[in-house]
Design a protein around this motif. Structure first.
Motif, PDB file in Angstrom:
ATOM      1  N   ARG A 172       0.821  -1.222   0.000  1.00  0.00           N
ATOM      2  CA  ARG A 172       0.000   0.000   0.000  1.00  0.00           C
ATOM      3  C   ARG A 172       0.849   1.264   0.000  1.00  0.00           C
ATOM      4  NH1 ARG A 172      -1.955   4.184   0.061  1.00  0.00           N
ATOM      5  NH2 ARG A 172      -3.996   4.915   0.782  1.00  0.00           N
ATOM      6  N   TRP A 173       2.003   1.240   0.689  1.00  0.00           N
ATOM      7  CA  TRP A 173       2.771   2.465   0.903  1.00  0.00           C
ATOM      8  C   TRP A 173       4.111   2.514   0.179  1.00  0.00           C
ATOM      9  CZ3 TRP A 173       0.280   6.396   2.935  1.00  0.00           C
ATOM     10  CH2 TRP A 173      -0.819   6.156   3.782  1.00  0.00           C
ATOM     11  N   ILE A 174       4.611   1.416  -0.328  1.00  0.00           N
ATOM     12  CA  ILE A 174       5.964   1.401  -0.888  1.00  0.00           C
ATOM     13  C   ILE A 174       6.096   2.313  -2.102  1.00  0.00           C
ATOM     14  CG2 ILE A 174       5.587  -0.588  -2.417  1.00  0.00           C
ATOM     15  CD1 ILE A 174       8.778   0.195  -0.403  1.00  0.00           C
ATOM     16  N   GLY A 175       4.995   2.515  -2.837  1.00  0.00           N
ATOM     17  CA  GLY A 175       5.069   3.377  -4.015  1.00  0.00           C
ATOM     18  C   GLY A 175       5.386   4.818  -3.691  1.00  0.00           C
ATOM     19  N   GLY A 176       5.134   5.259  -2.461  1.00  0.00           N
ATOM     20  CA  GLY A 176       5.427   6.632  -2.075  1.00  0.00           C
ATOM     21  C   GLY A 176       6.816   6.820  -1.503  1.00  0.00           C
ATOM     22  N   ALA A 177       7.590   5.760  -1.407  1.00  0.00           N
ATOM     23  CA  ALA A 177       8.936   5.855  -0.844  1.00  0.00           C
ATOM     24  C   ALA A 177       9.938   6.201  -1.932  1.00  0.00           C
ATOM     25  CB  ALA A 177       9.329   4.539  -0.181  1.00  0.00           C
ATOM     26  N   ALA A 178      10.866   7.096  -1.608  1.00  0.00           N
ATOM     27  CA  ALA A 178      11.860   7.509  -2.594  1.00  0.00           C
ATOM     28  C   ALA A 178      12.909   6.437  -2.836  1.00  0.00           C
ATOM     29  CB  ALA A 178      12.534   8.807  -2.138  1.00  0.00           C
ATOM     30  N   SER A 179      13.185   5.608  -1.834  1.00  0.00           N
ATOM     31  CA  SER A 179      14.252   4.618  -1.949  1.00  0.00           C
ATOM     32  C   SER A 179      13.866   3.337  -1.220  1.00  0.00           C
ATOM     33  CB  SER A 179      15.559   5.171  -1.362  1.00  0.00           C
ATOM     34  OG  SER A 179      16.509   4.144  -1.188  1.00  0.00           O
ATOM     35  N   THR A 180      13.775   2.245  -1.958  1.00  0.00           N
ATOM     36  CA  THR A 180      13.482   0.948  -1.340  1.00  0.00           C
ATOM     37  C   THR A 180      14.601   0.542  -0.394  1.00  0.00           C
ATOM     38  OG1 THR A 180      12.290   0.284  -3.327  1.00  0.00           O
ATOM     39  CG2 THR A 180      12.920  -1.457  -1.815  1.00  0.00           C
ATOM     40  N   LEU A 181      15.847   0.814  -0.764  1.00  0.00           N
ATOM     41  CA  LEU A 181      16.989   0.456   0.065  1.00  0.00           C
ATOM     42  C   LEU A 181      16.892   1.098   1.438  1.00  0.00           C
ATOM     43  CD1 LEU A 181      19.777  -0.865   0.392  1.00  0.00           C
ATOM     44  CD2 LEU A 181      20.772   1.213  -0.613  1.00  0.00           C
ATOM     45  N   ARG A 182      16.542   2.379   1.484  1.00  0.00           N
ATOM     46  CA  ARG A 182      16.458   3.068   2.766  1.00  0.00           C
ATOM     47  C   ARG A 182      15.269   2.580   3.583  1.00  0.00           C
ATOM     48  NH1 ARG A 182      18.197   9.222   0.905  1.00  0.00           N
ATOM     49  NH2 ARG A 182      20.306   8.631   0.257  1.00  0.00           N
ATOM     50  N   VAL A 183      14.181   2.219   2.915  1.00  0.00           N
ATOM     51  CA  VAL A 183      13.045   1.632   3.619  1.00  0.00           C
ATOM     52  C   VAL A 183      13.481   0.365   4.350  1.00  0.00           C
ATOM     53  CG1 VAL A 183      10.846   0.417   3.305  1.00  0.00           C
ATOM     54  CG2 VAL A 183      11.234   2.600   2.147  1.00  0.00           C
ATOM     55  N   VAL A 184      14.185  -0.511   3.645  1.00  0.00           N
ATOM     56  CA  VAL A 184      14.647  -1.763   4.247  1.00  0.00           C
ATOM     57  C   VAL A 184      15.602  -1.483   5.401  1.00  0.00           C
ATOM     58  CG1 VAL A 184      15.829  -3.949   3.828  1.00  0.00           C
ATOM     59  CG2 VAL A 184      14.327  -3.008   2.080  1.00  0.00           C
ATOM     60  N   ALA A 185      16.485  -0.493   5.235  1.00  0.00           N
ATOM     61  CA  ALA A 185      17.426  -0.148   6.306  1.00  0.00           C
ATOM     62  C   ALA A 185      16.679   0.296   7.558  1.00  0.00           C
ATOM     63  CB  ALA A 185      18.379   0.946   5.830  1.00  0.00           C
ATOM     64  N   PHE A 186      15.641   1.138   7.393  1.00  0.00           N
ATOM     65  CA  PHE A 186      14.850   1.566   8.540  1.00  0.00           C
ATOM     66  C   PHE A 186      14.169   0.368   9.192  1.00  0.00           C
ATOM     67  CE2 PHE A 186      15.082   5.919   6.875  1.00  0.00           C
ATOM     68  CZ  PHE A 186      15.103   6.668   8.054  1.00  0.00           C
ATOM     69  N   GLN A 187      13.567  -0.500   8.392  1.00  0.00           N
ATOM     70  CA  GLN A 187      12.852  -1.658   8.934  1.00  0.00           C
ATOM     71  C   GLN A 187      13.779  -2.568   9.719  1.00  0.00           C
ATOM     72  OE1 GLN A 187      10.881  -3.549   5.642  1.00  0.00           O
ATOM     73  NE2 GLN A 187       9.238  -2.029   5.556  1.00  0.00           N
ATOM     74  N   GLN A 188      14.932  -2.851   9.144  1.00  0.00           N
ATOM     75  CA  GLN A 188      15.868  -3.742   9.828  1.00  0.00           C
ATOM     76  C   GLN A 188      16.387  -3.116  11.121  1.00  0.00           C
ATOM     77  OE1 GLN A 188      16.779  -6.913   8.231  1.00  0.00           O
ATOM     78  NE2 GLN A 188      15.030  -6.328   6.985  1.00  0.00           N
ATOM     79  N   GLY A 189      16.541  -1.789  11.127  1.00  0.00           N
ATOM     80  CA  GLY A 189      16.968  -1.110  12.336  1.00  0.00           C
ATOM     81  C   GLY A 189      15.949  -1.258  13.458  1.00  0.00           C
ATOM     82  N   TYR A 190      14.677  -1.058  13.135  1.00  0.00           N
ATOM     83  CA  TYR A 190      13.623  -1.256  14.132  1.00  0.00           C
ATOM     84  C   TYR A 190      13.603  -2.700  14.625  1.00  0.00           C
ATOM     85  CZ  TYR A 190      11.231   3.288  13.759  1.00  0.00           C
ATOM     86  OH  TYR A 190      10.905   4.617  13.840  1.00  0.00           O
TER      87      TYR A 190
END
Length: 310
Positions: A172-190
């Motif tokens: 639902r939300w991934i299309g609004g993210a500028a960078s998939t790589l940074r999304v994954v980095a945030f997720q893994q950090g949490y």
């Protein structure tokens, strides 16, 4: 140079994600000979976050993942955070093979949720082919000696549900993210923070963390983390940007196939004719699903915008 269409590129990255999960599973099994499951998780996630941070830095330094990054980043608490925690708790009372069997329902659950909440159009052909892939997966992983208690089964199902909900929200939300790589980095950090908290709670109640005792044990723990979390999630979310959720989830049927192949090569495990027949059924069904999806017209910019909520 070979040029692939957008749909073929998407299919390729999803297959590669399944391969990373399968190989990462085999390496994790090797690491578990020396380390307990709960201490293994922060080691794997620390390796994943380190690699992802280096890649983010190389691609332009730290920064927000996009307008939806807070939502997407916190999804790491759901998966792999809570999902893995539920699975570990379930393993305390049920067999690993039963956990794998329960996990086979995840693509079916995603298909149902994608139809209900994302309004994705699922054809009868997709349903039939998904059922064939599910049947093949069950043939591959079924163990007649599997047993467990009700609480363990409920916890394993809760873990699968977390993974399925993760896919729906991410789609639902991934299309609004500028960078998939940074999304994954945030997720893994949490997820890493949650894993460390869980380990701390275990230590408070008297638990003792057993870490790898050999360089090979550490290498397998680190390599499995990079493959299972950094590479697999990055590839999966990249594919999820372009593919319907139920199509992306179909790649999960390939994880046991790649896991079998990796265990055969790395761990010397042997499998019977029934399992190899299941492998053949899964491969044929997933290829047919990919071909059916490739025959669909490429999504327009307007439809992608509607799907991503922009």
């Amino acid at each position: 140079m070979v040029h692939l269409s957008g749909q073929r590129r998407t299919a390729l990255v999803l297959v590669l994600a399944a391969a990373c999960w399968g190989l990462g599973t085999a390496l994790s099994k090797y690491a578990l000979d020396e380390v307990q499951p709960l201490p293994l998780l922060p080691i794997q996630l620390a390796a994943s976050v380190t690699v992802l941070a280096l890649l983010v830095q190389r691609k332009g330094g730290p920064g927000p993942a996009g307008p939806s990054s807070p939502i997407l980043g916190r999804l790491g608490l759901l998966n792999p955070g809570l999902a893995y925690a539920f699975t570990l708790l379930g393993l305390a009372s049920i067999s690993a093979s039963l956990v794998v069997l329960i996990g086979a329902i995840e693509p079916v659950l995603i298909l149902i949720l994608a139809t209900a909440f994302l309004r994705e159009r699922v054809t009868p052909t997709t349903v039939v082919l998904s059922a064939c892939a599910l049947a093949g997966t069950l043939v591959v992983v079924y163990d007649p000696t599997s047993s467990g208690q009700t609480i363990g089964i409920v916890l394993a199902i809760a873990g699968v549900a977390c993974c399925a909900v993760y896919t729906i929200i991410a789609r639902r939300w991934i299309g609004g993210a500028a960078s998939t790589l940074r999304v994954v980095a945030f997720q893994q950090g949490y997820a890493l923070v949650l894993a460390m908290v869980l380990c701390g709670l275990v230590a408070l109640v008297g638990g003792r963390a057993v870490l790898p005792s050999s360089p090979l044990g550490w290498a397998s723990a680190i390599a499995s983390g990079v493959l299972y979390y950094a590479a697999a999630y990055w590839l999966y979310l990249t594919g999820l940007r372009a593919a319907p959720a139920f199509v992306a989830a179909a790649s999960f049927y390939l994880i046991p196939v790649f896991g079998l192949a990796a265990s055969f090569v790395l761990l010397g495990e042997r499998f019977d004719e029934r399992q190899w027949l299941g492998v053949a059924v899964v491969i044929v069904a997933v290829i047919a699903l990919a071909r059916a999806q490739a025959s669909e017209p490429e999504p327009t910019a307007a439809s992608v915008a509607r799907m991503s909520g922009r």
